[in-house]
Design a protein around this motif. Sequence first.
Motif, PDB file in Angstrom:
ATOM      1  N   PRO A  25      18.777  26.227 -39.994  1.00 21.52           N
ATOM      2  CA  PRO A  25      17.586  26.077 -40.809  1.00 21.52           C
ATOM      3  C   PRO A  25      17.895  25.320 -42.096  1.00 21.52           C
ATOM      4  CG  PRO A  25      17.829  28.346 -40.066  1.00 21.52           C
ATOM      5  CD  PRO A  25      19.102  27.631 -39.724  1.00 21.52           C
ATOM      6  N   SER A  26      16.975  24.479 -42.520  1.00 23.28           N
ATOM      7  CA  SER A  26      17.162  23.721 -43.745  1.00 23.28           C
ATOM      8  C   SER A  26      17.145  24.637 -44.955  1.00 23.28           C
ATOM      9  CB  SER A  26      16.044  22.682 -43.893  1.00 23.28           C
ATOM     10  OG  SER A  26      16.071  22.094 -45.165  1.00 23.28           O
ATOM     11  N   THR A  27      18.027  24.368 -45.902  1.00 23.74           N
ATOM     12  CA  THR A  27      18.026  25.131 -47.139  1.00 23.74           C
ATOM     13  C   THR A  27      17.214  24.418 -48.203  1.00 23.74           C
ATOM     14  OG1 THR A  27      20.090  24.043 -47.792  1.00 23.74           O
ATOM     15  CG2 THR A  27      20.267  26.164 -46.674  1.00 23.74           C
ATOM     16  N   ASN A  28      16.666  23.247 -47.889  1.00 23.85           N
ATOM     17  CA  ASN A  28      15.932  22.457 -48.863  1.00 23.85           C
ATOM     18  C   ASN A  28      14.424  22.554 -48.677  1.00 23.85           C
ATOM     19  OD1 ASN A  28      18.341  21.410 -50.019  1.00 23.85           O
ATOM     20  ND2 ASN A  28      18.516  19.972 -48.312  1.00 23.85           N
ATOM     21  N   GLU A  29      13.967  22.706 -47.453  1.00 23.84           N
ATOM     22  CA  GLU A  29      12.542  22.760 -47.179  1.00 23.84           C
ATOM     23  C   GLU A  29      12.123  24.193 -46.859  1.00 23.84           C
ATOM     24  OE1 GLU A  29      11.600  20.066 -44.086  1.00 23.84           O
ATOM     25  OE2 GLU A  29      12.340  18.284 -45.151  1.00 23.84           O
ATOM     26  N   PRO A  30      10.928  24.576 -47.287  1.00 23.54           N
ATOM     27  CA  PRO A  30      10.441  25.929 -46.971  1.00 23.54           C
ATOM     28  C   PRO A  30      10.350  26.140 -45.468  1.00 23.54           C
ATOM     29  CG  PRO A  30       9.066  24.869 -48.635  1.00 23.54           C
ATOM     30  CD  PRO A  30       9.974  23.807 -48.091  1.00 23.54           C
ATOM     31  N   ALA A  58      11.509  34.618 -52.366  1.00 22.45           N
ATOM     32  CA  ALA A  58      12.399  34.204 -53.453  1.00 22.45           C
ATOM     33  C   ALA A  58      13.234  32.986 -53.067  1.00 22.45           C
ATOM     34  CB  ALA A  58      13.311  35.369 -53.844  1.00 22.45           C
ATOM     35  N   LEU A  59      13.460  32.804 -51.766  1.00 21.51           N
ATOM     36  CA  LEU A  59      14.198  31.638 -51.282  1.00 21.51           C
ATOM     37  C   LEU A  59      13.312  30.402 -51.173  1.00 21.51           C
ATOM     38  CD1 LEU A  59      16.325  33.347 -48.467  1.00 21.51           C
ATOM     39  CD2 LEU A  59      17.175  32.455 -50.644  1.00 21.51           C
ATOM     40  N   GLY A  60      12.017  30.587 -51.433  1.00 23.14           N
ATOM     41  CA  GLY A  60      11.095  29.457 -51.395  1.00 23.14           C
ATOM     42  C   GLY A  60      10.410  29.236 -50.062  1.00 23.14           C
ATOM     43  N   ASP A  61      10.522  30.210 -49.156  1.00 20.10           N
ATOM     44  CA  ASP A  61       9.929  30.062 -47.826  1.00 20.10           C
ATOM     45  C   ASP A  61       8.446  30.415 -47.818  1.00 20.10           C
ATOM     46  OD1 ASP A  61      12.346  29.293 -46.526  1.00 20.10           O
ATOM     47  OD2 ASP A  61      13.002  31.379 -46.556  1.00 20.10           O
TER      48      ASP A  61
END
Length: 247
Positions: free
Chosen positions: A9-14, A36-39
């Motif tokens: 899974p990308s750590t940059n895109e939700p 909190a991770l932006g998802d």
Amino acid sequence: MSATPADAPSTNEPRIVLITGGSRGIGLACAERFKALGDHVAVTYNSSPPPEGFFGVKCDVTDTEEVDAAFSAVEAEFGGPVEILVSNAGVTRDTLLLRMSEDDFATVLDANLTASYRVTKRAARGMLKARKGRIVLMSSVVGLLGAPGQANYAASKAGLVGLARSLARELGSRGITVNVVAPGPVATDMTAALGEDRLADIVAAVPLERAATPDEIAGAVAFLASSDAAYITGAVIPVDGGLGMGH
């Protein structure tokens, strides 16, 4: 060789995350962790909707049509398929075997085990097309150790291990991981219902001599959904203070 696998899974895109039973306790802690991770986080609930900030979908996970409708609502809201599924919804109907009705047994198996089959089957549809995905099933140390008065609950939670490991073999070639988290006693409404004396007895058997916080369980779930766990599948991760060690 790339440090991050292409199917991680990308750590940059939700990412689009769905958590069943996500309006309180462990499920809510997981929802808060992913937010909190932006998802993009969606949760299912039966009676109490989640706090503001989460996309809540009322869904009875024992009803296949409601499960399908919930996934469709999440897909429409976020514009894509569920990428991370946390099957967390569950119930208890504790009583000793000779007092346990067939309905007590069947209801718990349906809500805890068969419901996980329903939601993973629906989630796999989009994950297979995308050739990536993370599925985490919420089991329990009771599924590994057993407990008096919880034959139905323990059977349902043990069944999740067989389900996850079968799906891990079935879906792995498409970049989909399937893992199990097995909490010990956790400070939630469900454990509070056991009563202070029973809970004290359980905690006394835990080497760390305390119950977990819901956020400690959420941390393990978030790890399994991360790129760091891209090569972990079919695993049972105990978060139980050492209560079930060796199982």
